[in-house]
Design a protein around this motif. Structure first.
Motif, short mmCIF file in Angstrom:
data_model
loop_
_atom_site.label_atom_id
_atom_site.label_comp_id
_atom_site.label_asym_id
_atom_site.label_seq_id
_atom_site.Cartn_x
_atom_site.Cartn_y
_atom_site.Cartn_z
N VAL A 100 11.11 -22.38 -64.21
CA VAL A 100 10.49 -22.59 -63.01
C VAL A 100 10.34 -23.23 -62.14
CG1 VAL A 100 9.33 -20.09 -64.29
CG2 VAL A 100 8.52 -22.83 -64.97
N ILE A 101 10.72 -24.32 -62.69
CA ILE A 101 10.32 -25.63 -61.57
C ILE A 101 10.76 -26.74 -62.08
CG2 ILE A 101 7.72 -26.02 -61.88
CD1 ILE A 101 7.84 -26.36 -59.21
N ASP A 102 11.01 -27.66 -61.62
CA ASP A 102 11.67 -28.79 -62.54
C ASP A 102 12.46 -28.89 -63.64
OD1 ASP A 102 11.51 -30.00 -59.79
OD2 ASP A 102 9.05 -30.10 -59.49
N LYS A 103 11.11 -29.46 -64.18
CA LYS A 103 12.09 -29.82 -65.86
C LYS A 103 10.51 -28.15 -67.03
CE LYS A 103 13.21 -34.27 -65.64
NZ LYS A 103 13.47 -35.78 -66.74
N THR A 104 9.98 -27.76 -65.94
CA THR A 104 9.11 -26.93 -66.85
C THR A 104 9.99 -25.54 -67.21
OG1 THR A 104 7.29 -28.22 -65.65
CG2 THR A 104 7.04 -25.61 -66.84
N TRP A 105 10.06 -25.28 -68.66
CA TRP A 105 10.38 -23.71 -68.39
C TRP A 105 9.17 -22.43 -68.83
CZ3 TRP A 105 15.76 -22.42 -69.04
CH2 TRP A 105 16.41 -23.65 -68.44
N LEU A 106 9.76 -21.42 -69.06
CA LEU A 106 8.87 -20.85 -69.15
C LEU A 106 9.14 -19.65 -69.65
CD1 LEU A 106 6.21 -18.12 -68.50
CD2 LEU A 106 7.95 -17.19 -67.31
N GLU A 134 9.08 -29.82 -70.34
CA GLU A 134 8.52 -28.93 -71.11
C GLU A 134 8.27 -27.22 -70.97
OE1 GLU A 134 5.00 -30.55 -68.44
OE2 GLU A 134 5.77 -32.36 -68.65
N ARG A 135 7.74 -26.48 -71.85
CA ARG A 135 7.48 -25.02 -72.14
C ARG A 135 6.63 -24.41 -71.81
NH1 ARG A 135 11.95 -22.87 -76.53
NH2 ARG A 135 13.52 -24.41 -76.04
N ALA A 136 5.92 -23.88 -70.40
CA ALA A 136 4.63 -23.51 -70.04
C ALA A 136 4.66 -22.16 -71.69
CB ALA A 136 4.24 -23.13 -69.18
N VAL A 137 3.87 -22.25 -72.11
CA VAL A 137 4.17 -21.06 -73.40
C VAL A 137 2.91 -19.92 -72.99
CG1 VAL A 137 4.33 -20.26 -75.81
CG2 VAL A 137 5.16 -22.45 -74.59
N PHE A 138 3.77 -18.11 -72.67
CA PHE A 138 2.70 -17.35 -72.55
C PHE A 138 2.89 -16.46 -74.31
CE2 PHE A 138 2.90 -19.36 -68.67
CZ PHE A 138 1.51 -18.98 -68.23
N GLY A 162 -0.88 -22.94 -73.96
CA GLY A 162 -0.24 -24.36 -73.64
C GLY A 162 1.05 -24.45 -72.84
N VAL A 163 1.30 -26.02 -73.20
CA VAL A 163 2.37 -26.06 -72.24
C VAL A 163 2.89 -27.61 -73.93
CG1 VAL A 163 3.81 -27.91 -71.13
CG2 VAL A 163 1.31 -26.58 -69.73
N PHE A 164 4.17 -26.86 -74.16
CA PHE A 164 4.64 -27.63 -75.45
C PHE A 164 6.14 -28.56 -74.89
CE2 PHE A 164 1.87 -24.17 -76.87
CZ PHE A 164 1.56 -24.38 -78.29
N LYS A 165 6.28 -29.58 -75.92
CA LYS A 165 7.71 -29.93 -75.43
C LYS A 165 8.46 -30.17 -76.92
CE LYS A 165 8.93 -34.11 -72.73
NZ LYS A 165 8.60 -34.90 -71.96
#
Length: 305
Positions: free
Chosen positions: A185-191, A248-252, A268-271
């Motif tokens: 979704v942005i930079d190193k963040t994945w949904l 990083e994973r933003a987890v829903f 939460g955000v997970f790694k």
């Protein structure tokens, strides 16, 4: 869902519990206020880490109602608590002025009605205090309000209907739909919107094309694998790539809400931290943050300018 259908769906969950149904519907009708939203069968995570079931919960007023019937007096335990219940639970620690009122259904009808009258008076008095902000918001209004905030927290009891709404509301996208449940979704963040696995008699069963996703009860980690042994082994061999790039994973997490509809909630955000210490066929993702920054959409910025 309009208010009429929502109310019918909500209170129909107690139709086989005669005493509970009588008390809860009596409370609702005596309130006579369509700006107050009721939620039935709402789990609350107490500050001691345990869970309690509110037979009726008013989120705008932060008031819960528990009904004790003869055969289950003081029965609000965590026996057979589903992961869906855990994910949809509200956190007592994040609720200011949280109040719970118990209703004893073993009393006489006069005593029950007197208690109903007492609790209704309390609810009405609190509703009168917050009258200016009391509003039963639509789903669209809730998302619009969320967009104005800086962060989304795991303590925010926000339910998303689909992945598109998550991406557009939280990450500033402008999509009509998403078919993938995992994408950048942005930079190193994945949904990441995983379907959580079912555990029956100690066996983990996939509900998502063979993927096995186990969320810790306290949401502090997720163990991921695949029921295909070859895929599972390949994942555990090559996890360093994701670790090295710092993804990083933003987890829903996907779950069924208290009305039985599929929903997504931020957990939460997970790694990735490596192979799970509990099972070497699983990868372990540790939670690194309880909140995620809400990104304002470029469309909104253009309209503002």
């Amino acid at each position: 869902m309009n208010k009429r259908d929502y109310l019918i769906k909500t209170f129909s969950r107690t139709k086989r519990k005669d005493y509970e149904n009588y008390i809860l519907t009596a409370i609702w009708h005596k309130l006579d206020n369509m700006n107050i939203k009721p939620i039935s069968q709402q789990y609350v995570k107490r500050q001691n880490g345990r869970y309690a079931l509110m037979d009726l919960y008013f989120p705008q007023l932060k008031i819960g109602i528990e009904v004790d019937e003869a055969y289950h007096l003081n029965n609000h335990t965590e026996d057979n608590l589903r992961m869906d219940d855990i994910i949809s639970a509200v956190y007592e620690e994040s609720i200011e002025d949280f109040q719970v009122y118990r209703m004893d259904a073993t009393k006489s009808i006069d005593e029950i009605n007197a208690r109903i009258h007492e609790v209704v008076s309390i609810i009405k008095n609190k509703a009168a205090v917050v009258k200016t902000t009391l509003n039963w918001k639509t789903y669209e209004e809730e998302l619009s309000e969320l967009k104005q905030k800086e962060h989304l927290s795991i303590h925010d009891n926000v339910q998303f209907k689909d992945i598109k709404d998550i991406a557009n509301t939280v990450f500033g996208k402008n999509a009509k739909r998403y078919q993938l449940s995992y994408f950048r979704v942005i930079d190193k963040t994945w949904l990441w919107c995983p379907k959580l696995s079912i555990v029956e008699n100690g066996d983990t069963k996939s509900v998502a094309s063979g993927w096995l996703n186990l969320l810790a009860e306290d949401w502090t980690y997720i163990d991921e694998s695949h029921q295909d042994v070859a895929i599972a082994k390949e994942r555990t061999k090559n996890y360093m790539e994701e670790m090295n790039v710092g993804r990083e994973r933003a987890v829903f997490a996907k779950y069924k809400n208290n009305l039985g509809f599929n929903s997504y909630r931020f957990v939460g955000v997970f790694k990735i931290s490596g192979v799970s210490p509990d099972n070497d066929e699983f990868l372990r993702y540790d939670r690194i943050s309880e909140r995620v920054r809400i990104i304002k959409s470029t469309v909104s910025k253009q309209l503002e300018s």
